[in-house]
Design a protein around this motif. Structure first.
Motif, PDB file in Angstrom:
ATOM      1  N   GLU A  91       1.279  -1.285   0.356  1.00  0.00           N
ATOM      2  CA  GLU A  91      -0.071   0.181  -0.252  1.00  0.00           C
ATOM      3  C   GLU A  91       0.777   1.390  -0.248  1.00  0.00           C
ATOM      4  O   GLU A  91       2.302   0.844   0.130  1.00  0.00           O
ATOM      5  CB  GLU A  91      -0.983   0.081   0.792  1.00  0.00           C
ATOM      6  CG  GLU A  91      -1.743  -1.109   1.015  1.00  0.00           C
ATOM      7  CD  GLU A  91      -3.107  -0.913   2.636  1.00  0.00           C
ATOM      8  OE1 GLU A  91      -4.076  -2.099   1.997  1.00  0.00           O
ATOM      9  OE2 GLU A  91      -2.740  -0.657   3.829  1.00  0.00           O
ATOM     10  N   THR A  92       0.176   2.098   0.368  1.00  0.00           N
ATOM     11  CA  THR A  92       0.958   3.665  -0.479  1.00  0.00           C
ATOM     12  C   THR A  92       1.650   3.905   0.879  1.00  0.00           C
ATOM     13  O   THR A  92       3.126   4.156   0.612  1.00  0.00           O
ATOM     14  CB  THR A  92       0.415   4.912  -0.496  1.00  0.00           C
ATOM     15  OG1 THR A  92      -0.786   4.433  -1.400  1.00  0.00           O
ATOM     16  CG2 THR A  92       1.038   6.274  -0.833  1.00  0.00           C
ATOM     17  N   CYS A  93       1.596   3.919   1.941  1.00  0.00           N
ATOM     18  CA  CYS A  93       1.482   4.112   3.586  1.00  0.00           C
ATOM     19  C   CYS A  93       3.301   3.225   3.431  1.00  0.00           C
ATOM     20  O   CYS A  93       4.595   3.712   3.267  1.00  0.00           O
ATOM     21  CB  CYS A  93       1.317   4.488   4.611  1.00  0.00           C
ATOM     22  SG  CYS A  93       1.894   5.682   5.314  1.00  0.00           S
ATOM     23  N   ASN A 113      -1.907   1.146   4.748  1.00  0.00           N
ATOM     24  CA  ASN A 113      -2.607   2.708   5.444  1.00  0.00           C
ATOM     25  C   ASN A 113      -3.573   3.161   7.055  1.00  0.00           C
ATOM     26  O   ASN A 113      -2.624   4.396   7.223  1.00  0.00           O
ATOM     27  CB  ASN A 113      -3.183   2.831   4.372  1.00  0.00           C
ATOM     28  CG  ASN A 113      -2.364   3.667   2.992  1.00  0.00           C
ATOM     29  OD1 ASN A 113      -1.227   3.047   2.974  1.00  0.00           O
ATOM     30  ND2 ASN A 113      -2.963   2.503   2.089  1.00  0.00           N
ATOM     31  N   TYR A 128      -4.815   6.262  10.725  1.00  0.00           N
ATOM     32  CA  TYR A 128      -4.134   6.690   9.769  1.00  0.00           C
ATOM     33  C   TYR A 128      -3.002   6.419  10.116  1.00  0.00           C
ATOM     34  O   TYR A 128      -1.955   7.225  11.035  1.00  0.00           O
ATOM     35  CB  TYR A 128      -5.034   7.562   8.826  1.00  0.00           C
ATOM     36  CG  TYR A 128      -4.555   8.512   7.951  1.00  0.00           C
ATOM     37  CD1 TYR A 128      -4.267   7.800   6.441  1.00  0.00           C
ATOM     38  CD2 TYR A 128      -3.649   9.542   7.431  1.00  0.00           C
ATOM     39  CE1 TYR A 128      -3.481   8.232   5.687  1.00  0.00           C
ATOM     40  CE2 TYR A 128      -3.122  10.313   6.889  1.00  0.00           C
ATOM     41  CZ  TYR A 128      -3.307   9.431   5.642  1.00  0.00           C
ATOM     42  OH  TYR A 128      -2.780   9.978   4.129  1.00  0.00           O
ATOM     43  N   CYS A 129      -1.506   6.396   9.285  1.00  0.00           N
ATOM     44  CA  CYS A 129      -0.407   5.403   9.299  1.00  0.00           C
ATOM     45  C   CYS A 129       0.219   7.676   9.203  1.00  0.00           C
ATOM     46  O   CYS A 129       1.320   7.335   9.893  1.00  0.00           O
ATOM     47  CB  CYS A 129      -0.360   5.386   8.300  1.00  0.00           C
ATOM     48  SG  CYS A 129      -0.155   5.656   6.517  1.00  0.00           S
ATOM     49  N   LYS A 174       0.091  13.278  -2.493  1.00  0.00           N
ATOM     50  CA  LYS A 174      -0.876  12.903  -1.172  1.00  0.00           C
ATOM     51  C   LYS A 174      -0.191  13.124   0.359  1.00  0.00           C
ATOM     52  O   LYS A 174       1.021  12.717   0.130  1.00  0.00           O
ATOM     53  CB  LYS A 174      -0.710  11.487  -1.335  1.00  0.00           C
ATOM     54  CG  LYS A 174      -1.422  10.567  -2.125  1.00  0.00           C
ATOM     55  CD  LYS A 174      -1.101   8.735  -2.072  1.00  0.00           C
ATOM     56  CE  LYS A 174      -2.085   8.505  -3.332  1.00  0.00           C
ATOM     57  NZ  LYS A 174      -2.219   7.169  -3.222  1.00  0.00           N
ATOM     58  N   ARG A 176       0.608  10.987   3.011  1.00  0.00           N
ATOM     59  CA  ARG A 176       1.274  10.732   3.430  1.00  0.00           C
ATOM     60  C   ARG A 176       2.480   9.788   3.143  1.00  0.00           C
ATOM     61  O   ARG A 176       3.320   9.494   3.566  1.00  0.00           O
ATOM     62  CB  ARG A 176       0.326   8.903   3.798  1.00  0.00           C
ATOM     63  CG  ARG A 176       0.194   8.267   2.198  1.00  0.00           C
ATOM     64  CD  ARG A 176      -1.283   7.074   2.372  1.00  0.00           C
ATOM     65  NE  ARG A 176      -2.471   7.362   1.383  1.00  0.00           N
ATOM     66  CZ  ARG A 176      -3.082   7.698   0.983  1.00  0.00           C
ATOM     67  NH1 ARG A 176      -2.931   8.559   1.712  1.00  0.00           N
ATOM     68  NH2 ARG A 176      -3.771   6.927  -0.045  1.00  0.00           N
TER      69      ARG A 176
END
Length: 564
Positions: A91-93, A113, A128-129, A174, A176
């Motif tokens: 995932e993104t984070c 995330n 939330y991360c 973003k 994050r």
């Protein structure tokens, strides 16, 4: 100049892109010759770390013959086409956290995330991360943005600790991405929110961001027509039914007054690069007494991939625009005479939506069964065991895969029964590849060796933090998209699996004069930070990184010597 850029971007961005294209087409600054210049002596004065969100190794390979701008330049450096985000939680984070920390999510603490903290006193248990949940104003959907959950320093943090004169700058669509690449000590941090770039709580917006926001406001207010597509995108121009609509033929018309219309388009990357260039000028990056780091996370590929999938006209246009936007950034740095080194990679890959995959030789591609949602699984477990959580949910999770947490309202004995029932239900479901308990993962040693050879348990272990991970971790099977119901234009495809279409990403390094090469052996994104640290001569304590230094000089020189 291609009509794609001439007709549809705001004027300042058009001029910058024209300059980039002109520089790439002329003499020694062309992508094919710029790496042949004599190598400068000493370490570079600026590290430029570029993350292209959802830029899989598959996308890189598919569009590589078409690149003529910034990506063509980077292809002349050290090319690792088979880099790995080794962990399961693609995932993104977590992915962004590996790029400049040099450690896996199991060590950075960025396991997903979102995760759940059932002990937190706030009513919302989801964390939330990139939020500071201790701030009463913060929620997982509207966070007070912070890197408080990142347990380790980033490269920028380490550089500033070694020499406070170093500047650490990060920009993205973003929040994050900004926090995971920038870290704890960021001199300038900007991300996109509701039509403008914003910064950390308590900070003022700088003149560079004010100017960029004014340009964005004018563009969003006016709107813009659809983008022209390169001729070679024609084969991708085909409508595919999905959900209650279709995708595959979009060209990114910008609806007046709709900031999200800009966000989910190539224009988002153009705006991000434009702000990065303004920050380079405003802060005079690469010209100070110490080396600086500029992190630029380009999010449009991810937004487009989620909204339309990875194989339609939309992604083809995005790839062409991405190449030119990166060229704009590099050309701007060239014009300022900065001695810089670049790394480009991605936070994760992605898989196209199952509706199109089934038409393209992947008949097993499906959407996740709604019975794998935490609500449905909780009801099934209650029916099997008789255990309930009173008025609250029995299970907490962010979707049909990943970390599942058992309510704290049940007794320890009941929790054991719930975990056992959840694992049994998951492992018997045809869409589940594996399910592991926290106890199993805690007993599993951290993986080592080639990441392509890691087992599913190894991959899950690389994402496991005993204080943040769930009581059970569920991994969906190959080609199962964890979106039960598609929403065209918003969410039709995604990532997050433990399979290589989500784990494999390109890793490209470039510095003027450095001899390039191509190395197909599997490397890891955690190798990026130690490689850059060596390049700038940054000494760090042994054990700082999980990754190893990669020798970025294709000749007899060794860029890792500084770490010996």
């Amino acid at each position: 100049m291609h009509p794609f850029f001439k007709r549809h971007f705001a004027a300042p961005v058009v001029l910058a892109l024209m300059a980039a294209l002109a520089a790439c087409a002329s003499g020694s600054d062309s992508p094919r010759s710029v790496g042949m210049d004599p190598a400068p002596k000493g370490p570079p004065k600026l590290i430029v770390a570029i993350s292209v969100d959802q830029f899989s190794a598959d996308l890189f390979a598919q569009y590589r013959p078409r690149f003529t701008g910034g990506l063509a330049r980077l292809e002349q450096g050290a090319v690792f086409p088979s880099g790995f985000q080794s962990h399961a939680a693609t995932e993104t984070c977590p992915g962004h956290s590996t790029l400049l920390t040099g450690v896996h999510p199991a060590r950075s603490g960025i396991i997903a995330n979102n995760w759940f903290d059932l002990s937190t006193p706030r009513a919302e248990k989801k964390i939330y991360c990139a939020e500071d949940e201790s701030d009463p104003a913060s929620s997982s959907r509207e966070p007070v943005v912070s890197a408080v959950h990142l347990k380790v320093p980033t490269l920028g943090d380490l550089m500033k600790a070694a020499n406070p004169a170093s500047r650490n700058v990060a920009v993205s669509a973003k929040d994050r991405a900004v926090m995971m690449m920038g870290g704890h000590k960021i001199d300038a941090a900007y991300w996109y929110l509701k039509g403008q770039f914003v910064t950390l709580k308590g900070r003022d917006i700088s003149p560079a961001a004010v100017a960029q926001n004014a340009e964005l406001a004018a563009l969003i207010k006016k709107g813009a027509p659809a983008l022209a597509a390169p001729a070679w995108c024609a084969a991708a121009d085909r409508a595919v039914p999905v959900g209650k609509g279709q995708v595959g033929t979009g060209r990114f018309a910008l609806e007046a007054g709709k900031p999200d219309s800009l966000r989910i388009s190539p224009r988002m990357d153009a705006a991000t690069v434009a702000l990065a260039n303004r920050l380079v000028d405003e802060l005079d990056l690469g010209k100070g007494a110490a080396a600086d780091v500029l992190s630029v996370s380009l999010s449009a590929t991810d937004y487009v991939g989620h909204a339309t999938g990875t194989e339609g006209m939309e992604m083809c246009i995005q790839m062409a625009a991405l190449d030119q936007a990166i060229g704009q950034l590099l050309t701007h740095l060239d014009a300022r005479g900065i001695d810089y080194a670049v790394v480009l990679s991605a936070d994760h890959g992605g898989l196209d939506m199952p509706e199109r995959q089934r038409e393209q030789a992947l008949p097993r591609a499906v959407r996740a069964d709604v019975n794998l949602s935490p609500q449905a699984l909780g009801k099934a477990i209650s029916a099997r065991t008789g255990i309930t959580a009173g008025d609250g949910p029995l299970l907490y999770a962010d979707g049909p895969f990943g970390d599942f947490y058992v309510s704290r309202s049940v007794s320890p004995a009941q929790k054991g029964q719930v975990v056992q029932a959840l694992v049994s239900l998951a492992r018997s479901h045809p869409q589940v590849a594996a399910a592991f308990t926290a106890e199993e993962l805690a007993k599993t040693p951290p993986p080592s060796g080639n990441p392509q050879d890691w087992s599913l348990k190894d991959r899950a272990r690389a994402s496991f933090d005993p204080n943040r991970s769930g009581d059970v971790v569920i991994l969906l099977d190959r080609a199962v998209t964890p979106i039960p119901e598609a929403i065209p234009g918003m969410y039709v495809a995604t990532h997050g699996s433990a399979f290589d279409y989500d784990r494999r990403v390109p890793m490209l390094f470039w510095r003027r004069g450095l001899r390039g090469f191509e190395q197909p052996a599997p490397v890891e994104t955690v190798d990026i930070a130690p490689s850059l640290a060596a390049l700038i001569g940054l000494a760090v304590p042994e054990g700082t990184f999980d990754g190893r230094c990669l020798d970025l000089d294709g000749g007899s020189g060794n860029t890792c010597e500084a770490l010996k």
